[in-house]
Write a protein that holds these residues in place. Structure first.
Motif, PDB file in Angstrom:
ATOM      1  N   ASN A  48      13.785  -5.757 -22.690  1.00  0.00           N
ATOM      2  CA  ASN A  48      13.060  -7.056 -23.380  1.00  0.00           C
ATOM      3  C   ASN A  48      11.858  -7.465 -22.456  1.00  0.00           C
ATOM      4  O   ASN A  48      11.461  -8.807 -22.750  1.00  0.00           O
ATOM      5  N   LEU A  50      10.953  -8.061 -19.666  1.00  0.00           N
ATOM      6  CA  LEU A  50      10.964  -9.256 -18.568  1.00  0.00           C
ATOM      7  C   LEU A  50      10.131  -8.442 -17.408  1.00  0.00           C
ATOM      8  O   LEU A  50       9.558  -8.894 -16.525  1.00  0.00           O
ATOM      9  N   ALA A  71       8.520 -13.564 -26.921  1.00  0.00           N
ATOM     10  CA  ALA A  71       9.698 -14.564 -27.037  1.00  0.00           C
ATOM     11  C   ALA A  71      10.319 -13.983 -28.211  1.00  0.00           C
ATOM     12  O   ALA A  71      11.690 -13.966 -28.379  1.00  0.00           O
ATOM     13  N   ARG A  74      12.752 -10.962 -27.136  1.00  0.00           N
ATOM     14  CA  ARG A  74      13.824 -11.247 -26.434  1.00  0.00           C
ATOM     15  C   ARG A  74      15.076 -12.345 -27.242  1.00  0.00           C
ATOM     16  O   ARG A  74      16.061 -12.059 -27.008  1.00  0.00           O
ATOM     17  N   GLN A  75      14.512 -12.804 -28.124  1.00  0.00           N
ATOM     18  CA  GLN A  75      15.529 -13.593 -29.004  1.00  0.00           C
ATOM     19  C   GLN A  75      16.045 -12.775 -29.853  1.00  0.00           C
ATOM     20  O   GLN A  75      17.306 -12.838 -30.299  1.00  0.00           O
ATOM     21  N   TYR A  79      21.092 -11.069 -24.069  1.00  0.00           N
ATOM     22  CA  TYR A  79      21.102 -10.784 -22.641  1.00  0.00           C
ATOM     23  C   TYR A  79      22.177 -11.740 -21.581  1.00  0.00           C
ATOM     24  O   TYR A  79      22.227 -13.008 -21.773  1.00  0.00           O
ATOM     25  N   VAL A  99      19.829 -19.716 -28.592  1.00  0.00           N
ATOM     26  CA  VAL A  99      18.902 -18.684 -29.563  1.00  0.00           C
ATOM     27  C   VAL A  99      18.893 -19.274 -30.813  1.00  0.00           C
ATOM     28  O   VAL A  99      17.923 -19.167 -31.603  1.00  0.00           O
TER      29      VAL A  99
END
Ligand SMILES: Nc1ncnc2c1ncn2[C@@H]1O[C@H](COP(=O)(O)OP(=O)(O)O)[C@@H](O)[C@H]1O
Ligand SMILES: [Mg+2]
Lengths: 303, 235
Positions: A48, A50, A71, A74-75, A79, A99
């Motif tokens: 994702n 990071l 963003a 990741r949404q 996680y 989310v």
């Protein structure tokens, strides 16, 4: 679903991951296992974005993550991590709704989804209005998992999610994770340093050591004779043969002939290790199983 | 009732600052000069409050903005410089700032406003950076991992968690500002420092006591109001 193409990750001068090339298919529960510092977390966080690769590419759903909005990416991916990281100033329900709220769901839809998830994770409805500091460790982990699942992502990343809870709660949560995986068919990537957890949950295992993948595949194949020595030692311990038999179904070795009179009965879903155990207890070399017979020689032929 | 001691002190000091109180106190130390009239004291208190609020408001805004900026990844490099500027600006006494800025701004409000801004910025900056750095790294990491854009991480996670500690910094800034606004009288600003300056010029201890007591009363009142406001906001 997720693919790594010759990925390297460098922190300063140290290389945390070197030349990772692998695929995780849709619907797998892929367990990343290896000693502390072997790069499991780093590998997970590449998915994702990071962590960014210093070389190579990472694909999620066929797209190079470097080209996606971090963003949004990741949404779209759940996680969960050992330290949970619930927002201390937000209630359980608000934490779970994080989310969905970011994605602009309306209030009734969020409320319905929150209630659904709390039920799925066996969280009492009365907890919805509580702040995280009033939760037990196990409850906090469940809320963290509910929050990760909230927007129904098709991919779920979990970094040692059950590390900080007591053994009984850990057992329950593992069972629940397996149930969720089977019920939803999500692609799950699970980081663990516990070989038992990896064997119990993973449909695919990836063994990491010093930033490299030393073995990957279904659990039984990684313990089989001739597999990578480090992986075999890590996963098989001192009884790799029995560990492997525990992963193989007995039914596959059953022959369609009537069992002898008084042969002990083995349940149809039992493993080869269960069969050996029953033989050791009863002294019988032939068991009745799934309407056929299971011979000791047939069991040992699987070695 | 967290603010009770401050309120009581403010009341006591108001009595001391009142013409009657000051005369009584003056007699006790053998001072017979005329006191400052109550209505003039009141209008100076209003002007003093306005100046102090403006100074503390500007200091708070600047301190918070800088505090946020130096805790972002892009601003982290500026941290040592900003810390040094804030430390220097508090180390220089406000009276020096007022004196030095009179040539630039002329007599009146501006030299004092500048002094209050510089003096009040450091407690706010310190509180803001400290509070933001104390935000649970797990909560921040989770926010980032779930896809909160950096702006939302700040507004929805970091600031709400940092706010209680930041409030302490704001309170210190306002109290400092109320207490030091008196210095403005030296540059001709109408503040509760005016009776003090007059008293010094005319060797009238009653006026000095009145100005000092009124300034202190206002500072305690300000702190009490902030404490009350804070506990109302928490409810
Ligand atoms: N943000 C970081 N900065 C510097 N080094 C890091 C960072 N994250 C991980 N590392 C290093 O990379 C290596 C792999 O770490 P990690 O992926 O966390 O391993 P694991 O999860 O298997 O314990 C370790 O040597 C660790 O110290
Ligand atoms: Mg780790």
């Amino acid at each position: 679903m997720i693919a790594f193409e010759n990925v390297h990750v460098r922190f300063g001068t140290a290389e945390a991951l070197s030349g990772i090339t692998m695929m995780i298919e849709a619907g797998e529960l892929c367990a990343l296992v290896g000693p502390s510092g072997s790069g499991k977390t780093t590998l997970l966080r590449l998915v994702n974005r990071l962590v960014a690769p210093s070389r190579g590419r990472v694909f999620v759903r066929g797209e190079d993550v470097a080209r996606l909005d971090p963003a949004k990416l990741r949404q779209s991916i759940g996680y969960a991590m050992q330290s949970v990281g619930l927002f201390p100033h937000r209630t359980v329900a608000e934490n779970i709704a994080t989310v969905p709220r970011l994605r602009g769901w309306n209030a009734p839809r969020i409320a319905a989804r929150t209630a659904e998830l709390m039920a799925l994770l066996h969280l009492d409805r009365s907890l919805a209005g509580r702040l995280p500091r009033a939760l037990s460790g196990g409850q906090a982990q469940r809320v963290g998992l509910a929050r990760a699942l909230a927007a129904d992502p098709d991919i779920l990343l979990m970094d040692e999610p059950f590390g900080a809870v007591d053994p009984i709660t850990r057992r329950e949560l593992r069972t629940e994770l397996r149930r969720i995986h089977q019920a939803t068919g999500k692609t799950i990537v699970l980081v663990t340093h516990d070989p038992d957890e990896a064997l119990e949950l993973g449909t695919q295992l990836v063994v990491l050591r010093g930033g490299r993948v030393v073995a990957a595949g279904p659990a039984a194949s990684l313990i089989a004779p001739g597999a990578d020595a480090f992986a075999r030692q890590l996963l098989g311990g001192t009884q790799p043969g029995l560990r492997r038999f525990a992963l193989l179904p007995a039914a596959a070795s059953v022959v369609p002939e009537a069992p002898p009179q008084g042969a002990p009965e083995l349940p149809a879903e039992a493993s080869l290790a269960d069969a050996l155990s029953l033989m050791a207890e009863s002294g019988a070399t032939v068991l009745a199983c799934a309407g056929g017979s299971l011979h000791a020689e047939a069991v040992l032929r699987q070695a | 009732m967290r603010a009770l001691p401050q309120l009581l002190l403010a009341l006591l000091l108001t009595l001391v600052a009142s013409p009657q109180g000051a005369v009584l106190l003056g007699q006790a130390i053998g001072e017979t000069a005329a006191p400052f009239p109550a209505e003039r004291l009141l209008s100076l208190a209003l002007a003093h409050s306005g100046l102090a609020l403006a100074g503390a408001g500007a200091a708070s805004m600047l301190g918070i903005v800088l505090g946020i900026a130096v805790t972002r990844p892009v601003g982290r490099g500026l941290r040592p410089m900003v810390d040094a500027i804030a430390a220097i600006s508090q180390a220089v006494p406000p009276v020096v700032v007022v004196a030095l800025s009179v040539p630039a701004f002329g007599f009146g409000l501006w030299p004092t406003a500048l002094a209050l801004l510089l003096y009040g910025m450091m407690p706010v900056l310190r509180a803001t950076t400290g509070a933001l750095e104390a935000v649970s790294p797990d909560a921040r990491a989770a926010a980032e991992a779930m896809g909160l854009p950096p702006r939302d991480v700040l507004l929805e996670v970091e600031l709400p968690l940092a706010w209680p500690v930041m409030q302490d910094g704001l309170r210190v800034a306002l109290v400092l500002s109320v207490a030091t606004a008196a210095v403005g009288a030296l540059a001709g600003a109408s503040t509760l420092g005016t009776p003090i300056v007059l008293g010094l010029q005319n060797q009238n201890a009653v006026l000095i006591v009145q100005g000092a007591a009124a300034t202190a009363a206002l500072a305690f009142l300000a702190e009490a109001l902030l404490l009350l406001g804070g506990s109302v906001a928490r409810r």
